[in-house]
Design an enzyme around this catalytic site. Structure first.
Site, mmCIF file in Angstrom:
data_model
loop_
_atom_site.group_PDB
_atom_site.id
_atom_site.type_symbol
_atom_site.label_atom_id
_atom_site.label_comp_id
_atom_site.label_asym_id
_atom_site.label_seq_id
_atom_site.Cartn_x
_atom_site.Cartn_y
_atom_site.Cartn_z
ATOM 1 N N ASP A 196 -49.998 -91.479 33.316
ATOM 2 C CA ASP A 196 -50.054 -90.375 34.722
ATOM 3 C C ASP A 196 -49.566 -91.011 36.193
ATOM 4 O OD1 ASP A 196 -51.633 -88.204 36.226
ATOM 5 O OD2 ASP A 196 -52.029 -87.438 33.997
ATOM 6 N N HIS A 266 -54.773 -86.902 40.158
ATOM 7 C CA HIS A 266 -54.740 -86.089 38.734
ATOM 8 C C HIS A 266 -54.555 -87.177 37.289
ATOM 9 C CE1 HIS A 266 -51.912 -84.460 35.516
ATOM 10 N NE2 HIS A 266 -52.158 -83.603 36.364
ATOM 11 N N SER A 583 -52.796 -79.266 32.447
ATOM 12 C CA SER A 583 -53.219 -81.042 32.390
ATOM 13 C C SER A 583 -55.106 -80.770 32.021
ATOM 14 C CB SER A 583 -52.718 -81.292 34.069
ATOM 15 O OG SER A 583 -51.579 -81.852 34.312
#
Length: 973
Positions: A196, A266, A583
């Site tokens: 990520d 994220h 996600s």
């Protein structure tokens, strides 16, 4: 609204021009859920058709990497682990074989005079390098090379707002923002590799010191931005990979640092969702969103930063996968994908994940956020592809001064004030500066102070900040063309309306109350915003898989909307935040897999996936595997699934090697038949293994699959612990509708267990489809008296026609007081026409036409008060809606003046209702005598006698042997 004037424009008076919904941008993101997507798909397609170009490539050699090497090289032992064992990536055997691969790579590089930028040996055998087009072509022709692929850009399937701005299943584990109690097993000593944007290691979600688990080989790549102390055992490893990015772009994006530290948010969010520690109070902008916990809070996290600014190259992704497998992770979370889904099978990343799977690593990956059918990312059979579900309603209500209630969403504190003045933003500032969109600096404080402002936003965060700065007391966000249902925490009273219908209600109230509109904003609603909880999220990409005809994707859906978890304060000063997207769904499943791997260390990734899938529950609103896959996983049931259905290594490697892989015969816990020959039987087998502790007797049952004939042999069977039995499944179309999906499930039930295998089949008549049946007219129309057939069968062909039915054109006239408004059935600039459709109708065609070049009309088709189709091209008024075999009943065709040059707008409405069994004797049909599956054939209408000077439509139907197959709707013009 924009300019002063009477409520109804007079003849000759220029109409106020708002141009709402006509700004030139893609659907505006509310969170990163739909923000960070690659546009590489169309580029890749065009590039694949052209000659190889100079650039960065990924080169895969034919020999298996360490993870999947099963032996065969003299003197070098196999390194792929046997079932139930973990890979030993640094054993003598592995190091010896790795040296062999390295030498083979060096030989290829030397032979072609190429320098590798990155090399891979564990999960992928190959290298990344800059090549000329000539070198790429020469390498592709070398017998040692399996594939030469241009490097691709991939992106996170969600992103923090700053970048872009319920009843649950009864056995759900503790998840982020969930208020359920932790389960007995939490994934202790299992390592989840998170590929990520990095991690913010100081987060409370990772604040625990733990010893590294046995067999761990990872490292902590420390630097000035990421101290060695950040790897505290909870974060057991951290690495970053940027060579591919830097080679392609030269430098990192603004705000990034060359370390494993997350500057976006994220990666921190996905890591804490999968395995974050319990946190009692998740505070965002002073508001407590309660206790949160990762799904597997005792699992360890190893970070592989390969995204920079939310994007990354597959060269760096491959390096991350290679490192994760070599380090010894048991689970990988991959919340990354491509815009509009996978476009080709056997990608380098897919190949690396296959080898990771063969090494015993479970991979959970996001399905994508395009919210459309047939655009799934990460659709390989060895990857558990996860769509997003909605599990918290977060409803909020806008009550307008006339009593109208519009139920939207909000995660902000709402004041519940009554009768607060509300103003549409175009009245509150400069249109030239973008006031109608509440763009920064466009609003006049004198017109905003003390008011709620309605914004047709481009950027939600910018719009809210603009209203707040101008002294507003609340915001209603909408987009006139609709968006997706999710939230952003603004820290300011904000309600979001996500549908075009909601936008229309709001706009038309404000247009009728330009100076005296009032509204109140309040938390809660009436449940009308959802079909129920949990339900499939509108942004979640869904099946069928466009790349493979025989795979069901997504595999599962999981919590993916308004998920509160830890984030990076570098992305906006917040330690926690709510993100949305697939996600957020994938790490929920990664965490569940970690829990199962801890409890069942000998289970393979396939057994783990099967346990989650065969025990999953339906969401609300749909039972279709196209939307929800196997459904919403129930980890407590998956802990004791009874039977598992897992593929063999041979099946998967054969699939990966195929030029056009199918997948229906792979031993997966689902059956997908996207384009099967409905004139023939389909016979498949599934192997079911008892992973319980006692012999059980199972009976089989068929649910759904309307019209399809299904035979299971044997119907009952007994299976001992550890033993495997084979069930033969025969499927026939029966009376199931051609060219439409039939869905259902096969269930194996014992006294203790219920094992469900989902089925979706679409018998191919004349329209093969890599997507579902929402646009059922696709491929069903022809023009100028001709139509094209692409049959899914081989055999003789005869046909019939109903003859031509003329279009009935009616002169209409509507009035409006605005140009560029928003559609609502009862709104300004809209006119409705009632249409009765009797039983036995083969086609309904509704059309609009206008001779005025200054007018743009849109067409909306409703049935029973619900929108079923719309045609809204932005540059003309010649709209058309075609419904193939429409349900009988009352329809209403609404025509809306999207833009208008005058208050009175003449137009023509054309309606054609074509009966299935008509025979007007005014046309005959010429067909080929036989057809071939996958070939193209043309049929022609031959008029009989004089014809009216008007467009006409006919229905055609065909027969092969004794089987009748619906054909096309063909117009004369």
């Amino acid at each position: 609204m924009g300019s002063a004037g009477p409520a109804t424009a007079q003849a000759g008076t220029p109409l106020p021009e708002l141009t709402l919904g006509q700004y030139s941008h893609a659907r505006a993101p509310l969170t990163g859920g739909g923000a960070l997507h690659s546009d590489a798909k169309s580029e890749a397609k065009s590039e694949a058709k052209s000659e190889a170009l100079d650039g960065q490539y990924v080169v895969r050699l034919r020999e298996a990497p360490v993870a999947s090497y099963a032996g065969g090289v003299k003197g070098l032992e196999a390194t792929r682990p046997t079932t139930g064992k973990r890979i030993q990536p640094h054993s003598d055997a592995a190091e010896g074989y790795r040296q062999h691969l390295g030498q083979a790579q060096r030989d290829v590089l030397a032979d072609f005079g190429v320098r590798a930028q990155q090399t891979y040996t564990t999960a992928f055998n190959g290298f990344a390098a800059k090549l000329t087009g000539a070198q790429a072509r020469e390498l592709a022709g070398d017998s040692r090379i399996a594939a030469v692929t241009p490097a691709r850009l991939v992106k996170a399937d969600a992103a923090p707002p700053a970048a872009s701005e319920a009843p649950r299943a009864e056995e759900a584990v503790a998840q982020n923002a969930a208020r359920s109690k932790p389960q007995r097993v939490h994934g202790s000593d299992v390592v989840i590799g998170v590929i990520d944007t990095g991690i913010w290691p100081e987060s409370a979600s990772f604040a625990a010191t733990m010893p590294p688990p046995a067999g761990w080989h990872g490292t902590c790549q420390a630097d000035k931005d990421f101290p060695a102390s950040a790897c505290n055992g909870k974060v057991v490893g951290a690495r970053y990979f940027a060579d591919g990015w830097l080679s392609a772009y030269g430098s990192l994006p603004d705000g990034e640092v060359l370390s494993a530290r997350d500057m976006i948010g994220h990666g921190t969010h996905t890591a804490s969702t999968a395995a974050g520690l319990p946190v009692k109070h998740a505070m965002v902008l002073g508001q407590d969103y309660g206790a949160i916990s990762g799904v597997a809070p005792d699992a360890r996290i190893s970070v592989y930063k390969a995204l920079w600014g939310g994007s990354g190259t597959d060269a760096d992704i491959l390096a991350a996968i290679d490192a994760a497998v070599a380090d010894g992770v048991q689970v990988i979370n991959y919340s990354i994908g491509s815009s509009m889904g996978d476009y080709q099978p056997n990608s380098p990343i897919g190949d690396a994940f296959l080898n990771a799977y063969l090494a015993g690593v479970f991979v959970a990956a996001s399905a994508g956020n395009d919210g459309m059918s047939g655009v799934i990312s990460n659709a390989e059979p060895w990857v558990t592809t996860v769509g997003a579900s909605v599990e918290r309603s977060h409803e909020a209500t806008v009550r307008l001064g006339d009593g109208t209630r519009i139920v939207g969403t909000s995660m902000d504190r709402l004041p519940s004030h009554s009768r607060t003045p509300i103003v549409f933003a175009d009245q509150a500032g400069s249109l030239d500066d973008g006031a109608q969109y509440c763009q920064s600096g466009s609003l006049d404080p004198a017109k905003v102070k003390g008011r709620i402002v309605a914004c047709d936003f481009l950027d939600s965060a910018d719009a809210v900040a603009a209203v707040k700065a101008a002294g507003g007391v609340g915001v209603v966000l909408f987009q006139s063309t609709g968006n997706v249902r999710l939230n952003v925490i603004h820290g300011f009273p904000t309600v979001y309306l996500w549908s075009a219908e909601q936008a229309g209600k709001l706009f038309n109230y404000l247009w009728a109350h330009r100076s005296d509109g009032t509204a109140s904003l309040s938390a809660g609603g009436d449940g009308s915003s959802l079909v129920g909880l949990p339900s499939v999220a509108g942004l979640s990409s869904y099946g069928p898989d466009q790349t493979h005809t025989g795979l069901q994707k997504p595999d599962l859906v999981a919590d993916g909307i308004d998920v509160v978890a830890s984030v990076s304060p570098a992305a906006g000063g917040r330690l926690f935040d709510a993100y949305s997207g697939t996600s957020m769904a994938a790490p929920h499943v990664a965490g569940m897999a970690a829990v199962l791997r801890a409890g069942h260390p000998k289970w393979s990734p396939g057994a783990t996936a099967s346990a989650l899938r065969t025990t999953a529950a339906d969401t609300r609103g749909t039972t279709s595997p196209l939307r929800q896959g196997s459904g919403l996983p129930r980890p407590a049931s998956a802990d004791d699934p009874g039977l598992v259905i897992e593929p063999s290594a041979a099946e998967l490697t054969a699939f990966a090697a195929a030029t056009t892989p199918d997948g229906k015969e792979i031993n997966l816990p689902s059956i997908a038949l996207r384009e099967y020959d409905g004139t023939k039987r389909v016979k498949l087998t599934r192997r079911l293994t008892n992973v319980g502790t006692r012999t059980e007797r199972y009976t089989t049952r068929v649910d759904g699959l309307a019209g399809m004939k299904v035979t299971l042999t044997p119907r009952t069977f007994s299976v001992k612990p550890g033993a495997t039995t084979t069930v033969t499944i025969t499927l026939e179309r029966g009376t199931a509708t051609w060219d439409r999906y039939t869905t259902g499930s096969l269930t194996f039930t014992s006294t203790k267990h219920r094992v469900r295998m989902t089925v979706a089949g679409r018998p191919w008549g004349f329209t093969p489809r890599p997507y579902d049946d929402t646009g059922i007219e696709f491929g069903r129309t022809g023009g100028q008296g001709r139509g094209s057939l692409e049959p899914g069968f081989t055999g003789p062909l005869t046909g019939r026609t109903t003859g031509y039915t003329p279009v009935t054109w009616t002169d209409k006239k509507l009035t409006t007081s605005v140009s560029g408004g928003v559609f609502s059935p009862a709104g300004v600039g809209t006119q409705g026409t009632r249409i009765v459709i009797p039983p036995g109708t083969a086609g309904l065609i509704v059309q609009t036409a206008s001779d005025d070049p200054g007018t743009n009309l849109d067409l909306y088709l409703y049935k029973d008060g619900k929108l079923i189709d719309r045609s809204w091209a932005s540059w003309h008024s010649n709209e058309r809606s075609v419904r193939f075999f429409p349900e009988p009943g009352i329809y209403t065709a609404y025509v809306h003046a999207r833009s208008a040059a005058s208050p009175t707008i003449p137009y023509q409405l054309g309606v054609t209702v074509v009966p299935k069994n008509a025979n007007r004797h005014n046309a005959t049909l010429t067909t080929p005598s036989s057809v071939q599956r996958g070939g193209f054939s043309q049929v022609t209408l031959n008029p009989v006698g004089p014809q009216p000077d008007v467009e006409q439509w006919t229905y055609t139907e065909f027969r092969t042997g004794r089987t009748s197959i619906p054909g096309l709707l063909i117009s004369s013009r």
